[in-house]
Design an enzyme around this catalytic site. Structure first.
Site, mmCIF file in Angstrom:
data_model
loop_
_atom_site.group_PDB
_atom_site.id
_atom_site.type_symbol
_atom_site.label_atom_id
_atom_site.label_comp_id
_atom_site.label_asym_id
_atom_site.label_seq_id
_atom_site.Cartn_x
_atom_site.Cartn_y
_atom_site.Cartn_z
ATOM 1 C CG ASP A 240 -1.868 -1.252 1.169
ATOM 2 O OD1 ASP A 240 -2.080 -1.797 0.061
ATOM 3 O OD2 ASP A 240 -2.356 -1.686 2.226
ATOM 4 C CG ASP A 293 -7.554 -5.486 -1.711
ATOM 5 O OD1 ASP A 293 -8.703 -5.920 -1.902
ATOM 6 O OD2 ASP A 293 -7.102 -5.184 -0.587
ATOM 7 C CE LYS A 295 -10.998 -4.850 0.670
ATOM 8 N NZ LYS A 295 -9.654 -4.261 0.470
ATOM 9 C CG ASP A 298 -21.490 -0.474 -9.283
ATOM 10 O OD1 ASP A 298 -22.697 -0.666 -9.556
ATOM 11 O OD2 ASP A 298 -20.986 0.654 -9.158
ATOM 12 C CE1 TYR A 404 -2.924 -5.176 10.811
ATOM 13 C CE2 TYR A 404 -2.549 -3.600 12.584
ATOM 14 C CZ TYR A 404 -2.569 -3.907 11.234
ATOM 15 O OH TYR A 404 -2.239 -2.960 10.318
HETATM 16 O O1 S5P Z 1 -11.139 -7.120 5.594
HETATM 17 C C1 S5P Z 1 -10.133 -6.711 5.027
HETATM 18 C C2 S5P Z 1 -9.917 -6.955 3.666
HETATM 19 C C3 S5P Z 1 -8.724 -6.510 3.091
HETATM 20 S S1 S5P Z 1 -8.374 -7.021 1.509
HETATM 21 N N1 S5P Z 1 -9.194 -6.039 5.709
HETATM 22 C C4 S5P Z 1 -8.054 -5.559 5.151
HETATM 23 O O2 S5P Z 1 -7.235 -5.000 5.866
HETATM 24 N N2 S5P Z 1 -7.834 -5.753 3.803
HETATM 25 C C5 S5P Z 1 -6.657 -5.175 3.118
HETATM 26 O O3 S5P Z 1 -5.481 -5.769 3.655
HETATM 27 C C6 S5P Z 1 -6.497 -3.675 3.316
HETATM 28 O O4 S5P Z 1 -7.101 -2.962 2.251
HETATM 29 C C7 S5P Z 1 -4.997 -3.484 3.295
HETATM 30 O O5 S5P Z 1 -4.536 -3.329 1.975
HETATM 31 C C8 S5P Z 1 -4.450 -4.800 3.848
HETATM 32 C C9 S5P Z 1 -4.107 -4.757 5.309
HETATM 33 O O6 S5P Z 1 -3.083 -3.846 5.571
HETATM 34 P P1 S5P Z 1 -2.359 -3.710 6.984
HETATM 35 O O7 S5P Z 1 -1.385 -2.582 6.767
HETATM 36 O O8 S5P Z 1 -3.387 -3.356 8.003
HETATM 37 O O9 S5P Z 1 -1.681 -5.017 7.247
#
Ligand code: S5P
Length: 450
Positions: A240, A293, A295, A298, A404
């Site tokens: 990201d 990703d 998402k 639509d 997390y």
């Molecule tokens: O439920 C979700 C689905 C996705 S794809 N929760 C998420 O966090 N993600 C994606 O996973 C989110 O868009 C980001 O790109 C990544 C998590 O990033 P982190 O920095 O929090 O590990």
């Protein structure tokens, strides 16, 4: 004969517990099956049961009674009539119009509500119900359960500070039925063995990547599983970052340790065709897939445009993409046969993807031939691979709702196939070192979960 024993034997004859081999919703094979709904067919037994449950709660103070749908609804109703304490009705899902409330009846903020549940196993559904009832402003302190399957649910709720009282444990039920010759010794041994093993280890074995290669035949599933076994990695790095330079540098640093690089291509400020060319070159050299990703969420026609057209032309380079399934099965046809990862459950606090949504979303995902995987925070059917984001060795979330889990937890508890790690890697001073660390921990956690 004690009144409780008498009740149990009569309930047994009504068919509330059956012995044999039963496949439960979770896929576990159980030597018995409990279903308390037939009790509603005997007004006499229902009345007796309601009185037992009220006796258990004699010392508690509560102003409302609520049964967890559906089996406990008639029990709670009879308890309410017998005690004169008002009943409230909990919906399984909100009806989507009108008041949109999850609870029906007359109540006010802060009132104490007794919850009634038929059977408790892991406690997961009770925890969800408590949260929903508390969200409506009520206080839950006391819970009464007819049967405890002794699989950790009571302990879980007690740890969270709730008072739980149970009428029967499954061991008590077995003992009573044995005492009155409803079960023979061999059956009792079999059930005891099942109960003991059930407490110590999850009954369903997860499948290895090799086993999944045999059943998950979608081309993209085959590719990602093959890379996983070759590289001994189940790590997807979420890149990201905001410039092409950062993206390519990150891909080069983490490339050897990952199965896929996940992008949000629309956050790259200087995106151009060269961004993709460079990315493809690294992906080929280091053998990982490109995972956009996006998402999608639509109608099919718009998704098709978003997927194939515009400046990103995602379909021309992404090996796989994420899509919500909110617009229904047909909307997913927009992605031809490409690798679709369905978003069925999100990691963020307060997500609307509750258990009802998840089960409906999984139905859509399983029916769609181009969906080979799901993003979720719980187990999914084995026809789908499970991708879990929200993974970090530091388990505190961020201030925008991200939550997390550790790699150990998601492999052990959800049987995750691939972990998605973003800031745990790219926001670190040394992304290569972190990727290596997550690769190692991810792989060990996978092996331990087998
Ligand atoms: O439920 C979700 C689905 C996705 S794809 N929760 C998420 O966090 N993600 C994606 O996973 C989110 O868009 C980001 O790109 C990544 C998590 O990033 P982190 O920095 O929090 O590990």
């Amino acid at each position: 004969m004690q009144p409780k024993e008498d009740f149990l034997l009569k309930a047994f004859h009504l068919g509330i517990i059956k012995f044999g081999t039963f496949t439960l919703k979770s896929g576990i094979e159980s030597p018995f099956y409990v279903d308390l709904r037939p009790l509603a067919s005997s007004p006499e037994l229902l009345k007796t049961l309601a009185n037992f449950l009220l006796e258990l709660e004699e010392e508690s103070s509560y102003e409302l009674i609520c049964g967890v749908p559906y089996a406990a609804l008639p029990m709670a109703t009879v308890m309410s009539i017998a005690s004169g304490i008002p009943l409230i009705i909990k919906r399984k899902e909100n009806k989507g119009y009108g008041t949109k409330r999850m609870l029906e009846g007359v109540f006010s903020d802060g009132q104490k509500c007794l919850l009634v549940e038929d059977v408790i196993t892991s406690g997961k559904s009770l925890v969800e119900t408590i949260a929903e009832v508390e969200r409506e402003g009520l206080k839950v302190q006391d819970i009464v359960v007819v049967l405890d399957r002794e699989q950790g649910g009571i302990e879980k709720l007690k740890k969270q500070g709730y008072h739980v009282r149970t009428l029967f444990t499954i061991n008590e039920v077995i003992n009573i039925l044995f005492k009155y010759n409803k079960l023979d010794k061999r059956e009792v041994t079999k059930i005891r063995e099942f109960l003991n093993s059930d407490i110590s280890a999850p009954k369903i074995k997860r499948l290895s990547y090799e086993e999944k290669l045999k059943i998950n035949t979608h081309e993209t599933a085959q590719k990602i599983l093959s890379i996983a076994t070759e590289k001994k990695s189940n790590l997807i790095c979420s890149a990201d970052v905001n410039t092409t330079k950062e993206l390519i540098e990150l891909a080069e640093k983490v490339g050897n340790h990952i199965v896929a690089l996940k992008t949000h291509i629309d956050i790259i400020t200087d995106f151009n065709d060269d961004t993709i060319k460079q990315l493809q070159k690294v992906a080929q050299e280091k053998n990982f897939l490109l995972f956009e990703d996006r998402k999608f969420a639509d109608i099919g026609n718009t998704q098709e445009n978003q997927y194939k057209k515009g400046i990103y032309k995602i379909s021309s380079w992404a090996d796989m993409i994420t899509s919500h399934v909110i617009a229904g099965e047909t909307s997913l046809k927009a992605f031809d046969s490409s690798g679709v990862v369905a978003i069925v459950e999100m990691s963020s606090k307060g997500t609307l993807t509750d258990s009802y949504y998840v089960s409906k979303a999984l139905e859509v995902a399983e029916k769609s031939p181009n969906v080979f995987a799901a993003v979720a925070q719980s187990s999914v059917p084995k026809s789908l691979l499970l991708f879990t984001p929200g993974v970090n060795l530091v388990t505190e979330g961020d201030n925008k709702g991200q939550q997390y889990n550790t790699p150990e937890r998601v492999f052990h508890e959800y049987h995750t196939d691939f972990i998605i790690v973003g800031r745990g890697i790219y926001a670190d001073e040394n992304p290569k070192e972190q990727a290596e660390k997550y690769q190692k921990i991810g792989w060990e956690s996978y092996l331990n979960s087998l």
